[in-house]
Structures are given as C-alpha cells and as structure tokens.
Design an enzyme around this catalytic site. Sequence first.
Site, PDB file in Angstrom:
ATOM      1  N   GLU A 128       0.694  -1.066   0.064  1.00  0.00           N
ATOM      2  CA  GLU A 128      -0.314  -0.625   0.186  1.00  0.00           C
ATOM      3  C   GLU A 128       0.507   1.358   0.107  1.00  0.00           C
ATOM      4  OE1 GLU A 128      -3.840   1.203   2.655  1.00  0.00           O
ATOM      5  OE2 GLU A 128      -2.364   0.648   3.492  1.00  0.00           O
ATOM      6  N   LYS A 150      -9.297   3.378  -2.739  1.00  0.00           N
ATOM      7  CA  LYS A 150      -9.698   2.241  -0.906  1.00  0.00           C
ATOM      8  C   LYS A 150     -10.723   3.602  -0.788  1.00  0.00           C
ATOM      9  CE  LYS A 150      -8.249   1.312   3.264  1.00  0.00           C
ATOM     10  NZ  LYS A 150      -6.470   1.975   4.315  1.00  0.00           N
ATOM     11  N   CYS A 177      -5.525  -3.182   2.832  1.00  0.00           N
ATOM     12  CA  CYS A 177      -4.776  -2.629   3.953  1.00  0.00           C
ATOM     13  C   CYS A 177      -6.181  -3.330   4.649  1.00  0.00           C
ATOM     14  CB  CYS A 177      -4.710  -1.608   4.254  1.00  0.00           C
ATOM     15  SG  CYS A 177      -4.082  -1.369   5.822  1.00  0.00           S
TER      16      CYS A 177
END
Length: 324
Positions: free
Chosen positions: A45, A127, A161
């Site tokens: 990430e 995200k 994540c």
Amino acid sequence: MKRMVRVAAVQAESGLFDLAAAVDKTVALIGEAAAGGAELVAFPEAFLPGYPWWIWLESPAGGMRFVPRYTAASITRDGAEMDRIRSAAAEHGIHVVLGFSERAGGSLYLAQAFVSDTGELLGVRRKLKPTHVERAVFGEGDGSDLQVHDTALGKVGALNCWEHLQPLTKYALYSMGEEIHVASWPSFAGYRGVAQALSPEVNTAASLMYAVEGQAFVIAPCAVIGAATLDTFCDTGEKRKLLQAGGGFARIYGPEGTSMAEPLPETAEGLVYADLPADLRAIAKSTADPAGHYSRPDVLRLLINRHPAANVADLPSAEFTTAG
C-alpha cells in the site's frame, strides 16, 4: 485462470519523499521479479512515495509539516512516473499491481494501479474508506473502484489494508469471479504491543481468511520499516516505541488456506515468490463458493452502486428556467 502462474510479492522499504528514488526502486523490483520468472508482481500500500506514518505518530498540527512534501511526491495516474512503471512492465513482460498515493487536483487517494504485461493501464482504484487517521490525508473511492480485471493470467483484483475487514467490499469482489487477489499492506511495525488489531498476527490472518472465503489466490505484499523511515518520522523516543524497525510480513496464500511461499525475515527486503496452480482453486470452489452454490440470495444479497461519484453534474439546458 492460466494453469500455472508464478507471482511475486514485494517486501521492501519505499523511497519516502524522494520520488525519483522510489520510482527507480519500483522499476528495479519489477525487473527483479521478471528475472525470477514472475508473471505478476504486487507492491505494498502506498509504495509510491511511501506510507505517511506521521499520521499515527503526530498531532494533526504537528504532522502538517509533512503534508506539502508528501503531496508533491504523490503521483498522478497519467503522469511521467506511471509511464515509467508501464514501460518497465512492458519491457519485462510482467503484470504489475502498484500501491501508490494518487494526486488528483488538490486531493490524495490511496490507490492501486493494474498494469498489464504490455504496459497497458487496465485500471486504477481508490480505497473506498481510508482507515482511522488515514482520513486526515486521503479521500474516498466510489463504486467504480470495485474492480476485477480479465488478464492473460486470470481475473485479478485488489484491495488495500483494512479493506480486508470490510465484509461487503470483499463479497463484491468474490461475486466478480476474482481468481488472483492482491492484498496490499503497509508495514506491521506500528503500535507493537499497543494495538493488537494492527499486529502481524491479525493482519496476515485477514489475508489468509480472504483466500479461504473467496477461494482466490492471495498475494499480500507488505512494506518494511527501515532506518530511513525511522529517521524521517521518529524524532523522539516515544515515537520509536510506536513505530519500530521491521514489520515486513509479505505472504502468498492458496484458495484453501495453504501458505505457498517461504516468508522472508521481517526486517529483510526482497521478493517472495510462489507458483499458483489453478486446480487448487477449482477444488476450493467445489466446497464453498460464497457467491455461487454456497450462497442464499433469497435471504441475503449485496446492493452495489457502481457509478462514479461526480462532484459536479451539468443539467440539460431545458431544465434551467429564467427567473422573472
């Protein structure tokens, strides 16, 4: 899915605010992965330009000194840095899933780029919900970011994540027939002994559970905290307790829970390789397919809005009226 696919997960420290060095390192890792026989290489990430660890260590006011540098070092999906990544993928004939901080206008997003082995940018996702203090830096994605791409290797998707703790987000990708999944993580070196939810035990388990739930191969790249990161963000003893060296836990899992790669030491930089046999996925799917024969759509279904969320929408001229 191709009968056998060789993949690589990156475990490395990024270049931090030195964007040129970070891109050089990314290109070198792409070449190294291809030389190792990998057909796909996956990055942690925000590998470009690096994860903004100050948000976990500073007050909002104290962290503002990092914001201009981080914004300047973040990249656009159509800029020169992405062109270099695409050229490296094409040169080495390897698919790339890259975690990066995307700059769009005055906003930043935790993004993942899908690049084919010919250098085509297949897509970029953001995200959906930045986690906790990440929301002080990053904006949110939308329904268009739930992506699975058809490639020569199979159907490839990715999440960042703690999106792996979002049941509905995961189910959306399961429903798209995802075969190879990239679970991109920052280092697991933060808040050791302070927050178990951020621990390597919990987060590697999240990657493993994704594989078993979705019957997909999971490639889980993970960054390393090294001297450069500590020197940049930890100017007190208390901060060095909260962010420690290491935290690299790159893993690759099979669709029935097999650990398919020998891990590196958590402080080591390198690549973790695995060969993925498609037959394993067929076996796992025959037992429990959550978006197929192991579902109950008459009882439970997922509702998705896939439309991009536009900030500005122009109405047809006929809908405007003149006052008076």
